[in-house]
Design a protein around this motif. Sequence first.
Motif, PDB file in Angstrom:
ATOM      1  N   LEU A  95      -8.401 -48.488  38.713  1.00  0.00           N
ATOM      2  CA  LEU A  95      -7.767 -47.223  39.095  1.00  0.00           C
ATOM      3  C   LEU A  95      -8.405 -45.992  38.455  1.00  0.00           C
ATOM      4  N   PRO A  96      -8.781 -46.021  37.183  1.00  0.00           N
ATOM      5  CA  PRO A  96      -9.421 -44.829  36.619  1.00  0.00           C
ATOM      6  C   PRO A  96     -10.668 -44.408  37.404  1.00  0.00           C
ATOM      7  N   VAL A 106      -6.261 -48.222  30.402  1.00  0.00           N
ATOM      8  CA  VAL A 106      -6.078 -49.577  30.923  1.00  0.00           C
ATOM      9  C   VAL A 106      -6.282 -50.577  29.791  1.00  0.00           C
ATOM     10  N   THR A 107      -5.700 -51.757  29.984  1.00  0.00           N
ATOM     11  CA  THR A 107      -5.844 -52.829  29.005  1.00  0.00           C
ATOM     12  C   THR A 107      -7.160 -53.562  29.250  1.00  0.00           C
ATOM     13  N   LYS A 113      -2.035 -49.060  31.040  1.00  0.00           N
ATOM     14  CA  LYS A 113      -1.236 -48.967  29.818  1.00  0.00           C
ATOM     15  C   LYS A 113      -0.072 -48.015  30.089  1.00  0.00           C
ATOM     16  N   ALA A 114       1.138 -48.550  29.977  1.00  0.00           N
ATOM     17  CA  ALA A 114       2.340 -47.749  30.202  1.00  0.00           C
ATOM     18  C   ALA A 114       3.464 -48.329  29.364  1.00  0.00           C
ATOM     19  N   GLU A 115       4.423 -47.472  29.028  1.00  0.00           N
ATOM     20  CA  GLU A 115       5.599 -47.938  28.296  1.00  0.00           C
ATOM     21  C   GLU A 115       6.437 -48.804  29.227  1.00  0.00           C
ATOM     22  N   ALA A 128       3.567 -45.705  35.816  1.00  0.00           N
ATOM     23  CA  ALA A 128       3.113 -46.943  36.437  1.00  0.00           C
ATOM     24  C   ALA A 128       4.101 -48.054  36.112  1.00  0.00           C
ATOM     25  N   VAL A 129       4.382 -48.886  37.098  1.00  0.00           N
ATOM     26  CA  VAL A 129       5.305 -50.011  36.908  1.00  0.00           C
ATOM     27  C   VAL A 129       4.841 -51.201  37.740  1.00  0.00           C
ATOM     28  N   GLY A 130       5.474 -52.329  37.514  1.00  0.00           N
ATOM     29  CA  GLY A 130       5.201 -53.517  38.320  1.00  0.00           C
ATOM     30  C   GLY A 130       3.942 -54.238  37.872  1.00  0.00           C
TER      31      GLY A 130
END
Length: 166
Positions: A95-96, A106-107, A113-115, A128-130
């Motif tokens: 995505l970046p 990103v990992t 990377k999101a809470e 970002a989710v899911g």
Amino acid sequence: QGATSVKCLYRRDRANMPGSQREVQNAEEEGVVFEWLTAPKGFKGDSVTGVIVERMRLGLPDATGRQSPEVIEGSDYVEDADIVIKALGFEPEDLPTLWDQPELGVTRWGTVKAEFTTGATDMPGVYAVGDIVRGASLVVWAIRDGRDCATAILEQFNSAGVVAAE
């Protein structure tokens, strides 16, 4: 969530789908209609107004024993749509790079990377989710994450004095 209808296009029949039969049954109980032996081919309209769909048939079994889907030539039709959600594959896209946003963290597995509790990323206003955060997981977790994220966004707007309609 207020949708009048939800359809899921899938290139094989129910018996040859590798996914969770329990999830399919749960989705059907929620009103999702599965269009078996269909595959998206493209989109209609500049802002999507439909999905160009091709009908499929099952051919000979592949190495796993599942019958391989084959396109039925000339069987295309358009499935009208207001919103289209692509759910393809198990590997996250870069995505970046795709969005020209190198600051999107990103990992090492390529997930965003999101809470987990809010969906907030390091980029202000980007959530970002899911699966793009968790990796391949159950759709019920994506739904829960989406709801938690929506709550966090509403709380952020409300604390900033922005009026948000629910």
